[in-house]
Scaffold this active site. Structure first.
Site, PDB file in Angstrom:
ATOM      1  N   SER B 143       0.867  -1.180   0.000  1.00 48.42           N
ATOM      2  CA  SER B 143       0.000   0.000   0.000  1.00 48.42           C
ATOM      3  C   SER B 143       0.905   1.231   0.000  1.00 48.42           C
ATOM      4  O   SER B 143       2.069   1.138   0.385  1.00 48.42           O
ATOM      5  CB  SER B 143      -0.840  -0.009   1.280  1.00 48.42           C
ATOM      6  OG  SER B 143      -1.429   1.258   1.521  1.00 48.42           O
ATOM      7  N   TYR B 156      -2.727  -1.562  10.413  1.00 47.63           N
ATOM      8  CA  TYR B 156      -2.684  -1.772   8.969  1.00 47.63           C
ATOM      9  C   TYR B 156      -1.390  -1.210   8.381  1.00 47.63           C
ATOM     10  O   TYR B 156      -0.725  -1.849   7.562  1.00 47.63           O
ATOM     11  CB  TYR B 156      -3.905  -1.112   8.313  1.00 47.63           C
ATOM     12  CG  TYR B 156      -3.973  -1.317   6.831  1.00 47.63           C
ATOM     13  CD1 TYR B 156      -4.331  -2.555   6.298  1.00 47.63           C
ATOM     14  CD2 TYR B 156      -3.652  -0.287   5.941  1.00 47.63           C
ATOM     15  CE1 TYR B 156      -4.377  -2.754   4.930  1.00 47.63           C
ATOM     16  CE2 TYR B 156      -3.697  -0.482   4.576  1.00 47.63           C
ATOM     17  CZ  TYR B 156      -4.068  -1.718   4.071  1.00 47.63           C
ATOM     18  OH  TYR B 156      -4.092  -1.911   2.725  1.00 47.63           O
TER      19      TYR B 156
END
Lengths: 260, 260
Positions: B143, B156
């Site tokens: 990401s 995350y």
């Protein structure tokens, strides 16, 4: 303006993983600079470390014996602790985790590394943030392997990259309270913690310790093997008033091994 | 695409988390490129996704219900599939985890995210690697938050930084065996998980979702919210022979949100 910048009189500093290596040197330095130091560790070096700090600084650190991956143990162990102005989270675990080695123990090592280095840091931070006044400091020990990686270190590299990510997110969250969150990234330091893997690589590849060590040393701009005390300055800087506007950053103390 | 044809006929592609979101976009792209596609995902929605992918008609698509943190099941699925040419580790969990939320539930979510995104990815990679020969390719979904951070998503973000660290180490380890390893770092994409995060950010910040989204879009060089298909092409490229000299990289597909 700077004469008092590096004094920590009246400040409470908690050093997690402070019984040996870098953590011990950091705890000792904070005591010498006037802080009330608490050392947390889960090995039998804790007593001896506390005595040594007391001898050198004239200040007896509080000791907490605790496994940071044991959630309930940690909660209870930190209960008696009051305000913490400076948290140095230095506890860590390092093993080689070759992807191609089918031995079960490799997988257990991988899990243990993630558990200690990431989950442990999270648990400690969560507990301490609740008792940290505005303007507090959180400093993690990351690694040069939070920015790059070598072969067979996927567990450790995952955990240290992850720790830096967590640090960056926390810095955004805690900024409103003027708490700074940063990480020191040491290079290869002459401690049993790191030398263990170098010895293992040397054994397995039939190379000498110095030869394997040279893989790292050859990357350094400044030569020689770092000692634990060489890393201390990074922590003192982040904790000091000099770094009041520095947050979400990594500081490499690695003699130029990794240049970002 | 250009005159370069990318065709995965006769190649086995194992994709985790392929039944929804970015994963479904990746699955669609590889199905169109004639790959023999194996979708490893949680049972819910899997059968339906496989049926829809099958209707594309270009390739054979097989679904395998599996929780990637269940080691025994992961090994069973890997053994059933056999030799794999391209492994895409895309399964992951994204949920908000504010540090100042004292609930046990938030802590359990934090642990679950680390468990799926880091340890699960490791378990799948280890199991599949036994059946991957020279020329194999591994791609991980990281990401832009594997390189940068916002507040309240520490679990995350830690996991995505960790995926990049893991990739860097195993790229070194597997290079000598002729296996390439890379990460794709998507920016904001219109998926169920992404939009749920946006909703949670909106609730926490007491601001409309549109405002937050507009703010994010303003950080992109190119406007507009990406769709799963927009990011899928990078996976196809990295898996293709066009990328034969690319390994150890984390490449953004984010319309220029994070420049680095």
């Amino acid at each position: 303006m700077f004469e008092k910048a590096l004094r920590f009189d009246g400040k409470n500093a908690l050093v997690v993983g402070g019984s040996s290596g870098i953590g011990f040197e950091v705890a000792k330095e904070f005591a010498l600079l006037g802080a009330e130091v608490t050392v947390l560790a889960n090995d039998d070096l804790l007593d001896e470390a506390a005595s040594a700090i007391s001898r050198v600084s004239g200040r007896t650190p509080r000791q907490i014996f605790c496994d940071i991956t044991d959630r309930e143990d940690l909660r209870g162990a930190l209960e008696p602790l009051g305000n913490v102005d400076i948290l140095v989270h230095n506890a860590g675990f390092e093993r080689l985790t070759p992807l191609l080695d089918d031995d079960r123990s490799v997988e257990e090592s991988f899990r243990r590394i993630i558990d200690v280095n990431l989950m442990g840091a999270y648990y400690v931070t969560r507990e301490i943030v609740a008792r940290m006044p505005d303007g507090g400091r959180i400093i993690y020990t990351a690694s040069t392997y939070s920015k790059y990686a070598i072969s067979r270190m996927s567990g450790y590299a995952s955990s240290k990259h992850g720790l830096v990510g967590m640090m960056r997110s926390f810095s955004q969250e805690l900024g409103a309270r003027r708490i700074t969150v940063n990480a020191v990234c040491p290079g290869w330091v002459n401690t049993e913690f790191s030398n263990r893997s170098v010895r293992k690589i040397a054994e397995e590849t039939g190379r000498s310790f110095e030869d394997v060590g040279n893989d790292v040393w050859s990357l350094q701009a400044i030569e020689g093997h770092l000692e634990a005390r060489d890393i201390v300055g990074g922590y003192i800087f982040f904790a000091s008033d000099l770094a009041r506007d520095v947050s979400g950053q990594t500081l490499h103390v690695d003699r130029g091994e990794y240049q970002s | 695409m250009s005159e370069i044809t990318i065709d995965f006929s006769g190649q086995t592609v194992l994709l985790t988390g392929g039944s929804t979101g970015i994963g479904y976009g990746i699955a669609t792209a590889f199905a169109k490129a004639n790959a023999d596609l194996h979708i490893v995902a949680l049972e819910e929605g899997l059968e339906d996704a496989v049926a829809r992918l099958d209707r594309i008609g270009a390739s054979k698509v097989t679904g395998h219900a599996c929780d990637i943190t269940d080691k025994a099941r992961v090994e069973e699925v890997a053994a059933t599939i056999g030799a794999v040419d391209v492994l895409i580790n895309n399964a992951g969990l994204e949920i908000i985890t504010p540090i100042d939320d004292p609930s046990d539930e938030t802590e359990a979510i934090f642990r679950r995210i680390i468990d799926i995104n880091i340890v699960g990815t490791y378990l799948v990679t280890r199991a599949v690697l036994r059946n991957m020969s020279a020329g194999g390719r591994i791609i991980l979904t990281a990401s832009v938050w594997g390189k940068s951070a916002i507040g309240e998503f520490s679990a995350y973000i830690a996991s995505k930084h960790a995926n990049i660290g893991f990739m860097r180490s195993i790229a070194r380890e597997l290079g000598p065996r002729g296996i390439r390893v890379n990460c794709v770092c998507p920016g904001w994409v219109q998926t169920g998980a992404g939009m749920k995060s946006l909703r949670n950010m909106s609730l926490r910040q007491e601001r409309p979702e549109e405002d937050i989204l507009a703010e994010v879009m303003a950080t992109q060089c190119m406007p507009g919210l990406q769709q799963p298909d927009d990011v899928a092409d990078l996976y196809v490229f990295l898996a293709s022979s066009q990328a034969r000299n690319i390994t150890g990289q984390a490449i953004n597909v984010d319309r220029g949100e994070f420049l680095g």
